[in-house]
Design an enzyme around this catalytic site. Structure first.
Site, PDB file in Angstrom:
ATOM      1  CB  CYS A   1     -12.474  -1.037  37.237  1.00  0.00           C
ATOM      2  SG  CYS A   1     -13.536  -2.493  37.051  1.00  0.00           S
ATOM      3  CB  THR A   2     -12.576  -1.441  42.290  1.00  0.00           C
ATOM      4  OG1 THR A   2     -12.152  -0.083  42.217  1.00  0.00           O
ATOM      5  CG2 THR A   2     -12.403  -1.955  43.715  1.00  0.00           C
TER       6      THR A   2
END
Length: 283
Positions: A67-68
């Site tokens: 994810c980020t």
């Protein structure tokens, strides 16, 4: 990074689908399989995980997630781990997540590595790109398109959202179409007629083994915290500084330069099981 070259692995983007639209990992063709779930909002993700076809695809595989910044994929690995423990017919060869997320990966591989496109951000930066990747290479990475005129376009601008009332996720709109009729702006999923099928499904039913003992542990935890606080009450403030999310390739000089001071001593924090450095230190 090395595991993405493993054909016996899958890598799952646990972000929302509109984030993946402008950038995602792209393992080598002979390596891991990339999976981008059709998830508009995070609450749909457990429902996607619980589908029989999803679990069948992950069975017997090394499952990587990203994810980020590392938080959502850490939660996703915890969810999948609990599903594996509670559902006897579901087993993988291991569950992994990218520590520090895409942001950390880009710092470690400034030329891009296996990353393709832009990293969608929720702050004023809007997106992140590998520092040493050329503008031409970024243009070649573009897979998304303007929701109005359909020409290739790889950035979000103007805070435009999908015209479908139940959706309203961000949509890509090019500079020339910023003033277009908002009713023409639909996300790729709504344009393809996807009718929010994940929202009709049930999330996994899991037994939280900690709930049974949570009340019993609560009192003991409070007593321990009070004792610890009393023990350190008269000590001088620590002169150490914790530094996290460092690039995996760094040195004392670089850290001192970033902090604007000379580093006298440094303690690299290593993983207790593997003895590897994951980007944290005391200085």
């Amino acid at each position: 990074h090395k595991m993405m070259a493993d054909p016996d692995a899958v890598i799952i983007d646990v972000r929302n689908v509109y984030e993946s639209a402008i950038g995602h990992f792209q393992p080598p063709s002979s390596g891991a399989e990339l999976i981008i779930p059709p998830v508009r909002h995070s609450f749909e993700f457990p429902r996607w995980f619980n589908q029989a076809e999803t679990k069948e695809k992950l069975k017997g595989k090394k499952v990587m997630m990203y994810c980020t910044g590392g938080i959502r994929c850490e939660r996703a690995t915890a969810l999948l781990d609990q599903m594996e423990k509670c559902q006897g017919d579901f087993d993988t060869k291991g569950i992994y997540h990218c520590r520090g997320g895409i942001e950390r990966y880009m710092k470690t591989f400034p030329e891009g590595g296996f990353w393709k496109g832009r990293n969608y951000l929720f702050d004023r930066r809007l997106e992140q790109v590998p520092e040493q990747k050329s503008g031409k290479a970024l243009e070649e990475d573009v897979e998304s398109w303007c929701s109005v005129c359909r020409k290739p376009w790889g950035i979000y601008r103007g805070a435009k959202v999908c015209a479908v009332e139940e959706c309203k996720i961000p949509v890509v709109v090019c500079n020339d179409c910023q003033g277009a009729d908002p009713r023409k702006m639909k996300c790729p999923m709504c344009s393809a007629g996807e009718k929010f099928s994940l929202r009709q499904l049930s999330p996994p039913r899991l037994v939280n083994l900690e709930n049974a003992t949570r009340k019993r542990k609560h009192l003991g935890a409070n007593l321990q915290a009070s004792a610890k606080k009393s023990k350190h009450a008269n000590k001088e403030p620590s002169k150490r500084l914790f530094v996290g999310k460092l690039p995996l390739v760094t040195d004392v000089a670089s850290i001192g330069e970033a902090l604007g001071t000379r580093v006298k001593t440094i303690k690299w924090i290593l993983d207790q099981e593997r003895g590897l450095f994951y980007g944290s230190a005391f200085v």
